[in-house]
Design a protein around this motif. Sequence first.
Motif, short mmCIF file in Angstrom:
data_model
loop_
_atom_site.label_atom_id
_atom_site.label_comp_id
_atom_site.label_asym_id
_atom_site.label_seq_id
_atom_site.Cartn_x
_atom_site.Cartn_y
_atom_site.Cartn_z
N PHE A 1 2.01 1.61 -1.99
CA PHE A 1 1.18 0.57 -1.35
C PHE A 1 0.25 -0.11 -2.35
N TRP A 2 0.48 0.07 -3.65
CA TRP A 2 -0.48 -0.39 -4.64
C TRP A 2 -0.67 -1.91 -4.63
N ARG A 3 0.36 -2.65 -4.25
CA ARG A 3 0.22 -4.10 -4.22
C ARG A 3 -0.65 -4.56 -3.04
N LEU A 4 -0.71 -3.73 -2.00
CA LEU A 4 -1.52 -4.04 -0.83
C LEU A 4 -2.93 -3.49 -0.97
N GLU A 5 -2.99 -2.22 -1.33
CA GLU A 5 -4.28 -1.53 -1.44
C GLU A 5 -4.07 -0.24 -2.24
N PRO A 6 -4.40 -0.25 -3.51
CA PRO A 6 -4.16 0.93 -4.34
C PRO A 6 -4.97 2.14 -3.86
N GLY A 7 -4.36 3.30 -4.00
CA GLY A 7 -5.09 4.53 -3.74
C GLY A 7 -5.32 4.88 -2.28
N VAL A 8 -4.50 4.37 -1.39
CA VAL A 8 -4.66 4.67 0.04
C VAL A 8 -4.41 6.15 0.31
N GLU A 9 -5.32 6.76 1.07
CA GLU A 9 -5.17 8.14 1.55
C GLU A 9 -5.62 8.17 3.00
N LEU A 10 -4.68 8.31 3.93
CA LEU A 10 -5.01 8.25 5.35
C LEU A 10 -4.61 9.54 6.05
N ASP A 11 -5.31 9.81 7.16
CA ASP A 11 -5.07 11.01 7.97
C ASP A 11 -4.36 10.59 9.26
N PRO A 12 -3.12 11.04 9.49
CA PRO A 12 -2.39 10.64 10.69
C PRO A 12 -3.01 11.14 11.98
N ASP A 13 -3.89 12.14 11.90
CA ASP A 13 -4.53 12.67 13.10
C ASP A 13 -5.78 11.90 13.50
N VAL A 14 -6.17 10.92 12.70
CA VAL A 14 -7.33 10.07 13.02
C VAL A 14 -6.80 8.72 13.49
N GLU A 15 -7.07 8.36 14.75
CA GLU A 15 -6.44 7.19 15.36
C GLU A 15 -6.66 5.91 14.56
N ALA A 16 -7.88 5.68 14.10
CA ALA A 16 -8.17 4.44 13.35
C ALA A 16 -7.37 4.40 12.05
N GLU A 17 -7.21 5.55 11.40
CA GLU A 17 -6.46 5.59 10.15
C GLU A 17 -4.96 5.46 10.41
N PHE A 18 -4.50 5.99 11.54
CA PHE A 18 -3.09 5.83 11.92
C PHE A 18 -2.78 4.35 12.13
N LYS A 19 -3.68 3.63 12.82
CA LYS A 19 -3.47 2.20 13.06
C LYS A 19 -3.49 1.43 11.74
N ARG A 20 -4.37 1.82 10.84
CA ARG A 20 -4.42 1.17 9.53
C ARG A 20 -3.10 1.38 8.78
N ALA A 21 -2.56 2.60 8.89
CA ALA A 21 -1.28 2.90 8.24
C ALA A 21 -0.15 2.04 8.80
N LEU A 22 -0.13 1.85 10.13
CA LEU A 22 0.88 0.99 10.74
C LEU A 22 0.76 -0.44 10.25
N ASP A 23 -0.46 -0.91 10.06
CA ASP A 23 -0.67 -2.26 9.53
C ASP A 23 -0.14 -2.38 8.10
N LEU A 24 -0.39 -1.37 7.28
CA LEU A 24 0.11 -1.38 5.91
C LEU A 24 1.64 -1.39 5.90
N MET A 25 2.24 -0.59 6.77
CA MET A 25 3.70 -0.55 6.82
C MET A 25 4.26 -1.92 7.20
N GLY A 26 3.58 -2.59 8.13
CA GLY A 26 4.05 -3.91 8.56
C GLY A 26 4.00 -4.95 7.46
#
Length: 230
Positions: free
Chosen positions: A61-86
């Motif tokens: 994900f370095w072109r979008l946001e380098p160094g991303v570390e998200l927790d799938p058990d935290v709803e806000a971070e899960f949503k952020r991860a889905l946005d990055l994937m999109g």
Amino acid sequence: MIGIETLGGQERFQAYLAEPDGTPKGAIVVIQEIFGINAGIRRKCDTWAQKGYLALAPDLFWRLEPGVELDPDVEAEFKRALDLMGRFDQDQGIADIEAAIRAARSRLGAGGKVGCVGYCLGGRLAYMTAARTDVDASVGYYPVGLPNILHERHAISRPLLIHVAGADHFVPPEQQQEVHAALDDHPRVTIHDYPGEDHGFAAEMGKRRSENSARLADSRTEAFLAEHIG
């Protein structure tokens, strides 16, 4: 973390590196989920290093946001991860995985073999890596969205292992059936099903992990890569 040159050689991105004691048996490129190079992905690399492999997890994900570390058990971070994937360019991601494969081979020296293991989005990318690069073997855990790239199966010339979560809420039964119909007879592809298991069952930590199936899938992966990588 180490720097890796892109295939074009004009930019660099980061990757987590875990090295074994002594000479590596081979190398494993660990392909991230949508949560970046988080603690779970780093632990997977460390485990491969303990088993004698050089392990490398590129930050895709370095072109979008380098160094991303998200927790799938935290709803806000899960949503952020889905946005990055999109917003993630998967074709560029494969180029970065290929750059990581080259970097791993350069560290191994002549004759060293490199495999890849991916999870979720990374499982899909592992399939694409098998079809589009010269990786020596690939493993995809609960890959998402395979039906629209099944036409690439004819390009798979190296061994590919796929772990399918039978109750995957991201991959409904009809998609799983499409995958089996297209790949069951492929001479280079092996598929294992895990009935009743949901997406993410082999995560290193957190609510998604299902211990028995995770251990079974990981033992199959270890045996598969020992056969094809070293």
